[in-house]
Write a protein that holds these residues in place. Structure first.
Motif, PDB file in Angstrom:
ATOM      1  N   HIS A  39      93.386 -72.861   4.249  1.00 53.98           N
ATOM      2  CA  HIS A  39      91.572 -73.527   4.574  1.00 53.98           C
ATOM      3  C   HIS A  39      90.441 -73.557   3.969  1.00 53.98           C
ATOM      4  O   HIS A  39      89.313 -73.768   4.400  1.00 53.98           O
ATOM      5  CB  HIS A  39      92.165 -72.174   5.740  1.00 53.98           C
ATOM      6  N   SER A  40      91.057 -72.248   3.443  1.00 54.31           N
ATOM      7  CA  SER A  40      89.626 -72.672   2.048  1.00 54.31           C
ATOM      8  C   SER A  40      89.292 -73.165   1.313  1.00 54.31           C
ATOM      9  O   SER A  40      88.467 -73.851   1.043  1.00 54.31           O
ATOM     10  CB  SER A  40      89.592 -71.316   0.984  1.00 54.31           C
ATOM     11  N   VAL A 182      92.361 -62.387  15.685  1.00 58.05           N
ATOM     12  CA  VAL A 182      92.409 -63.752  16.261  1.00 58.05           C
ATOM     13  C   VAL A 182      92.511 -65.216  14.715  1.00 58.05           C
ATOM     14  O   VAL A 182      91.221 -65.045  13.561  1.00 58.05           O
ATOM     15  CB  VAL A 182      90.692 -63.503  16.123  1.00 58.05           C
ATOM     16  N   GLY A 183      93.294 -66.228  15.704  1.00 53.57           N
ATOM     17  CA  GLY A 183      93.498 -67.025  14.585  1.00 53.57           C
ATOM     18  C   GLY A 183      94.937 -66.298  13.482  1.00 53.57           C
ATOM     19  O   GLY A 183      94.951 -65.994  13.067  1.00 53.57           O
ATOM     20  N   GLY A 185      96.876 -68.926  12.052  1.00 51.00           N
ATOM     21  CA  GLY A 185      97.799 -69.596  10.869  1.00 51.00           C
ATOM     22  C   GLY A 185      98.314 -69.229   9.583  1.00 51.00           C
ATOM     23  O   GLY A 185      98.754 -67.956   9.446  1.00 51.00           O
ATOM     24  N   ALA A 212     101.048 -71.822  17.908  1.00 55.90           N
ATOM     25  CA  ALA A 212     100.186 -71.014  16.929  1.00 55.90           C
ATOM     26  C   ALA A 212     100.642 -69.513  17.850  1.00 55.90           C
ATOM     27  O   ALA A 212     101.450 -68.346  17.081  1.00 55.90           O
ATOM     28  CB  ALA A 212      98.616 -71.092  16.636  1.00 55.90           C
ATOM     29  N   PRO A 227      92.040 -67.840  23.767  1.00 59.16           N
ATOM     30  CA  PRO A 227      90.735 -67.615  23.656  1.00 59.16           C
ATOM     31  C   PRO A 227      89.455 -68.430  25.367  1.00 59.16           C
ATOM     32  O   PRO A 227      90.131 -69.489  25.395  1.00 59.16           O
ATOM     33  CB  PRO A 227      90.062 -68.094  22.037  1.00 59.16           C
ATOM     34  N   ALA A 276      84.580 -69.687   8.666  1.00 57.81           N
ATOM     35  CA  ALA A 276      83.949 -70.712   8.958  1.00 57.81           C
ATOM     36  C   ALA A 276      82.196 -71.096   9.070  1.00 57.81           C
ATOM     37  O   ALA A 276      82.356 -72.137   9.525  1.00 57.81           O
ATOM     38  CB  ALA A 276      84.577 -70.490  10.440  1.00 57.81           C
ATOM     39  N   THR A 296      85.886 -58.853   4.370  1.00 55.00           N
ATOM     40  CA  THR A 296      86.821 -59.039   3.497  1.00 55.00           C
ATOM     41  C   THR A 296      87.304 -59.511   2.842  1.00 55.00           C
ATOM     42  O   THR A 296      87.395 -60.848   2.911  1.00 55.00           O
ATOM     43  CB  THR A 296      88.489 -58.029   4.017  1.00 55.00           C
ATOM     44  N   TYR A 297      87.372 -59.492   1.332  1.00 53.93           N
ATOM     45  CA  TYR A 297      87.582 -60.365   0.264  1.00 53.93           C
ATOM     46  C   TYR A 297      89.404 -60.444  -0.020  1.00 53.93           C
ATOM     47  O   TYR A 297      89.169 -59.525  -1.382  1.00 53.93           O
ATOM     48  CB  TYR A 297      86.708 -61.055  -0.295  1.00 53.93           C
TER      49      TYR A 297
END
Ligand code: NAD
Ligand code: ZN
Ligand code: ZN
Length: 348
Positions: A39-40, A182-183, A185, A212, A227, A276, A296-297
């Protein structure tokens, strides 16, 4: 060879002919066996403008890659032709104190890296192509014998990023703890599995898409929720009023951050992974007492080895939707439409 390239900011990628790379001294060329569509990459195509990042298009997309060593440059001794490898995607300088620990995501001398703050598919040519040039054998991790490159590719980001995020909060994922994902994907469905495989905490998964939520259940979530305005209250009800010990936000919009902040238990962790671009106020009373908010990365090279180990033992796996290189642009169309199950993986 063919490659899916981002030619400009604010544009859709194009499948074009480019020369096959040849390895210089210390370099390795990989024949791609699989490349994940993250998605990035959608953020790269749609959200960034010149000057926002230290590099610019054109470059070949694809920062989740695995394949087989095709050719090696002079001085490469640690890998051999035909060997199956995963590519560790964040490319640092290799020498600073962070890089020496394998945390090349946080390289402190980025001007000495192959490209500052990037890697293959992030400023330099990535793996949505037939071949990919890797600047150092340090960025390669040999694959366990039972992991095909196609299976391993999404583990290098969709697996590694949530592993790193989960690992930072392991001490809070006790047997009585609840983790909210949350999410669900590409990254989120791996997060559910990583929590279940490495801790005994319960998992509540949140996503507006029915498919999902079904995937979340398939991969081990204890409870799934769409949600809604009531989600914070529901999470509190499900946790005897306490809230969630850890919330991992793989979206990062204002509404998901509010949900995360509102549902965290005292002493809990709220971890923002999704980019987002949402924001929420942070003050003494904006969340429970002693809640930590963190970003976090990606993850470190040693963590990638651990992720591959978990997958090799059958404890985690990336659900995937497969695309040919000819259909690689379609993978991103489907990612926008929300019709990809798990991760879209391109196989040249
Ligand atoms: P994806 O498109 O595969 O999955 C996103 C999921 O979020 C989808 O299932 C979607 O239905 C769900 N979603 C959308 N709105 C939601 C909402 N309001 N509440 C709950 N769920 C919602 O994306 P992905 O590839 O898994 O990436 C997720 C995010 O993480 C992206 O923003 C991506 O750029 C980012 N990312 C960050 C890092 C990092 O190191 N921090 C690394 C990789 C990706
Ligand atoms: Zn990514
Ligand atoms: Zn460094």
């Amino acid at each position: 060879m063919r490659a899916l390239r981002l030619m400009n900011w604010k544009s859709e990628p194009e499948l074009v002919e480019v020369p096959k790379p040849t390895p210089g001294p210390g370099e390795v060329v990989i024949k791609i066996g699989g490349a994940g569509a993250c998605h990035s990459d959608l953020h790269l195509m749609h959200d960034f403008v010149a000057g926002a990042l230290p590099w610019n298009p054109p470059f070949t997309l694809g920062h989740e890659n695995a394949g087989w060593v095709d050719s090696i440059g002079a001085g490469v001794t640690g890998v051999h032709e035909g060997q199956a490898v995963a590519v560790y995607g964040p490319w640092g300088c290799g020498k600073c104190s962070r890089c020496q620990l394998g945390i090349e995501t946080l390289c402190e001398n980025p001007t000495a890296a192959p490209i500052p703050g990037g890697g293959g598919g992030l400023g330099l040519d990535g793996g949505i192509a037939e071949y990919m040039l890797v600047p150092s054998e340090r960025f390669l991790v040999p694959l366990p014998a039972n992991l095909d490159p196609f299976i391993a590719a999404p583990l290098t980001d969709a697996g590694l990023t949530p592993f790193h995020a989960v690992r930072r909060s392991w001490s809070k994922m006790t047997p009585e703890a609840t983790v909210v994902v949350v999410g669900v994907g590409g990254l989120g469905h791996m997060a559910v599995q990583i929590v279940k495989a490495t801790t005994s905490a319960k998992v509540i998964a949140v996503d507006p898409k029915a498919a999902a939520l079904a995937l979340a259940t398939d991969v081990g979530a204890d409870v799934v929720l769409e949600p809604a305005d009531s989600t914070v209250a529901t999470i509190r009800e499900l946790t005897q009023g306490h809230g969630a010990d850890v919330v991992l936000d793989f979206v990062g919009s204002e509404s998901t951050l509010k949900l995360a902040q509102g549902s965290a238990r005292t002493l809990g962790d709220v971890t923002l992974v999704g980019i987002a671009g949402g924001a929420v106020p942070f003050s003494f009373f904006s969340q429970g007492y002693e809640v930590s908010l963190q970003t976090t990365y990606w993850g470190s090279r040693p963590e990638l080895i651990e992720v591959l180990n978990l997958a090799s033992r059958g404890l985690i796996h990336a659900e995937h939707t497969r695309y040919s290189l000819a259909d690689s642009a379609e993978a991103y169309v489907d990612l926008v439409a929300g019709t990809v199950r798990g991760r879209a993986v391109i196989v040249p």
